[in-house]
Design a protein around this motif. Sequence first.
Motif, PDB file in Angstrom:
ATOM      1  N   SER A 159      -5.145   2.886  -3.627  1.00 13.64           N
ATOM      2  CA  SER A 159      -4.349   1.797  -4.182  1.00 13.64           C
ATOM      3  C   SER A 159      -4.213   0.642  -3.194  1.00 13.64           C
ATOM      4  O   SER A 159      -4.361  -0.538  -3.554  1.00 13.64           O
ATOM      5  N   LEU A 160      -3.968   0.969  -1.934  1.00  8.91           N
ATOM      6  CA  LEU A 160      -3.797  -0.072  -0.911  1.00  8.91           C
ATOM      7  C   LEU A 160      -5.121  -0.754  -0.580  1.00  8.91           C
ATOM      8  O   LEU A 160      -5.151  -1.964  -0.319  1.00  8.91           O
TER       9      LEU A 160
ATOM     10  N   GLU B 145       8.847   0.396  -4.553  1.00  8.43           N
ATOM     11  CA  GLU B 145       8.160   1.654  -4.285  1.00  8.43           C
ATOM     12  C   GLU B 145       8.998   2.838  -4.742  1.00  8.43           C
ATOM     13  O   GLU B 145       8.473   3.827  -5.259  1.00  8.43           O
TER      14      GLU B 145
ATOM     15  N   ARG C 186       8.510   3.132  -8.428  1.00  2.99           N
ATOM     16  CA  ARG C 186       7.168   3.627  -8.730  1.00  2.99           C
ATOM     17  C   ARG C 186       7.076   5.138  -8.526  1.00  2.99           C
ATOM     18  O   ARG C 186       6.533   5.872  -9.360  1.00  2.99           O
TER      19      ARG C 186
ATOM     20  N   ARG D 124       3.090  -4.130   1.425  1.00  2.00           N
ATOM     21  CA  ARG D 124       3.351  -2.762   0.982  1.00  2.00           C
ATOM     22  C   ARG D 124       2.876  -1.774   2.047  1.00  2.00           C
ATOM     23  O   ARG D 124       3.529  -0.776   2.323  1.00  2.00           O
TER      24      ARG D 124
ATOM     25  N   LEU E  79      -7.595  -1.236  -2.688  1.00  2.24           N
ATOM     26  CA  LEU E  79      -7.944  -2.111  -3.807  1.00  2.24           C
ATOM     27  C   LEU E  79      -7.032  -3.334  -3.880  1.00  2.24           C
ATOM     28  O   LEU E  79      -7.492  -4.449  -4.157  1.00  2.24           O
ATOM     29  N   SER E  80      -5.752  -3.123  -3.637  1.00  7.05           N
ATOM     30  CA  SER E  80      -4.800  -4.236  -3.762  1.00  7.05           C
ATOM     31  C   SER E  80      -4.771  -5.120  -2.517  1.00  7.05           C
ATOM     32  O   SER E  80      -4.401  -6.289  -2.598  1.00  7.05           O
ATOM     33  N   ARG E  81      -5.141  -4.566  -1.366  1.00  2.00           N
ATOM     34  CA  ARG E  81      -5.054  -5.276  -0.078  1.00  2.00           C
ATOM     35  C   ARG E  81      -3.648  -5.838   0.155  1.00  2.00           C
ATOM     36  O   ARG E  81      -3.464  -6.910   0.734  1.00  2.00           O
ATOM     37  N   ASP E  82      -2.674  -5.099  -0.326  1.00  4.36           N
ATOM     38  CA  ASP E  82      -1.273  -5.515  -0.214  1.00  4.36           C
ATOM     39  C   ASP E  82      -0.766  -5.124   1.171  1.00  4.36           C
ATOM     40  O   ASP E  82      -0.322  -3.993   1.396  1.00  4.36           O
TER      41      ASP E  82
END
Length: 413
Positions: free
Chosen positions: A94-95, A24, A27, A103, A97-100
Motif C-alpha cells: 500500500s505504501l 489509520e 482504517r 503515512r 503504491l501510494s508513495r504516501d
Amino acid sequence: MDYTELSGKSVLLLGKTRSLSEEEFTRLLRLHGIEWTRTLASEAAMAFEGRMMNPYEQAESARIYAEGKIALHALEPLEEWLCRSIEPNRLLMSLKLSRDQERLVDFLANPYITDELFFKLLGLYDWQNEGFFDNDRNRDVTAAIIGRFYADPEKNHNVQYAMSGLAHLIERYGTDELIGAVAALSPIAKELNSPSERSVAGILDAMALHPQTPLEVLRKLLPSRAALLARREPLVLEAELMAGGEVDELLSQNPTLSAEGRTVLMERFPALIARNAVLSGELFERLREGFAAALAANPSLDDAMQDALAAEGENTVLQSLAANPSLAPRHASALMEAGTYGEYLAANPSLPEGLLEKLYSSDDPKVHARLAANPATPIELLYQLSLDRRFERAVKTNPAFGRHIQTHNIGWH
C-alpha cells in the motif's frame, strides 16, 4: 483482552489516539469490522479513553463510569492490538503504491509495529537527498530511529535530535541489523561512497569500531577509517589493512591479530606485540629475551609467566608487572613489601581494596596521583583525594567517581 468480540459493533472514542493517526485508526478498525463514534454512547458496545480529553469528553467518561452500562477502557491497548494485527506485506504494498510519505512517517514513529516491519518501512523512506536533520520530516524519522532503540531516551531528551544521538545509539545498542539499516540510509550510504560530510563522521566511527557491524559495511569504511578498523576487536579485514604503512603499527597492538599477522609484523614491532598479543607459552618464550618489560605489561600473562618475569628481578620488568591488571595477588603483596613499586601498584585497576588503602596511607604524591585516576580506588578515598587541588581533576575524570555521582544524584561542580 480479546477485541475480536467487537466485530460488527460500534465503540465510543473519548480523547485522541496516541500511536495511530485517526485515519489509520479508522482504517484498521474497519478491517476488523469495527466502527467508532464520539457521541452515541448509548449505541456503543464499549467505550475507550484516549489522551487529551476535552471537558465534554471527561464529563461523558464520568457518566459512563457512574452508569456502568458499558465497559470503559484505556485506548492504548486497543491501538497496540490493532498495530500487532497489521499484515506487513499488505501495508508495504500500500505504501509503495501510494508513495504516501506522511503515512509512512506515522508508522515509523509507531512503537507497536515489529522491528522487522520497522526496518522494511525505513527502507521506503525518501530522504530527498538531504541530511538527517535538514528538514522537519527527516528530523522526525531520525528521532523515530533513535527513540525506538535507545533505552530511556526521556532521560536524555536531546539524544533524539542531535547527530551524536545516532552515534551513541550504535555504540550502546548496535546490532548487525540496526547498523546495517542505518548504513543503508541515503545520508550514510552517500557518505560511504564518496566521503565529504563531516557531520556524520561520529556515526561512521561508531560503525567502524562496533563488533557487530556487518562485514559489507566494514569494507565500505575501509578507505576512510583504516586506523579505526585496525583497533577494532575482533579484528577483521586484516589482510586488506596490512599494507606496510602506519596502520601496521596499530595492527600490532590489536590483541585479536592473527598468528599469521604477528609473524608478518614481528620484525618491525616486537615490543608492541609483546605488550598486546594474547600470549601462548611459545610466544612468551620467543619474546622473553629482549622484551621482558613489554611482556610484563601484557594482561594475558598467566601465573607461570608472571613467576618467570618476577624471578628476573629487573626493575623495569617489575614496574610493568606492578601495574598489570592481571597481577597475581601474591606478586602484588611481594611488590608492596618491596616498598619501591607503590606508584605502579596504585595505577593497577585490579588491586584489592586493602592494598589500595595501604598505598593511600603512604602520603606519597606520586602514589596519590595514580590512586586519584584508578577506577578501583574506594569512593571514600577518592573524596579525600578530591580535596587536594593537585588531584582534584584526576578524581573528577575518574569514570568510577563519575558513575558514583550520577548514581547517587549528587551535584558536583
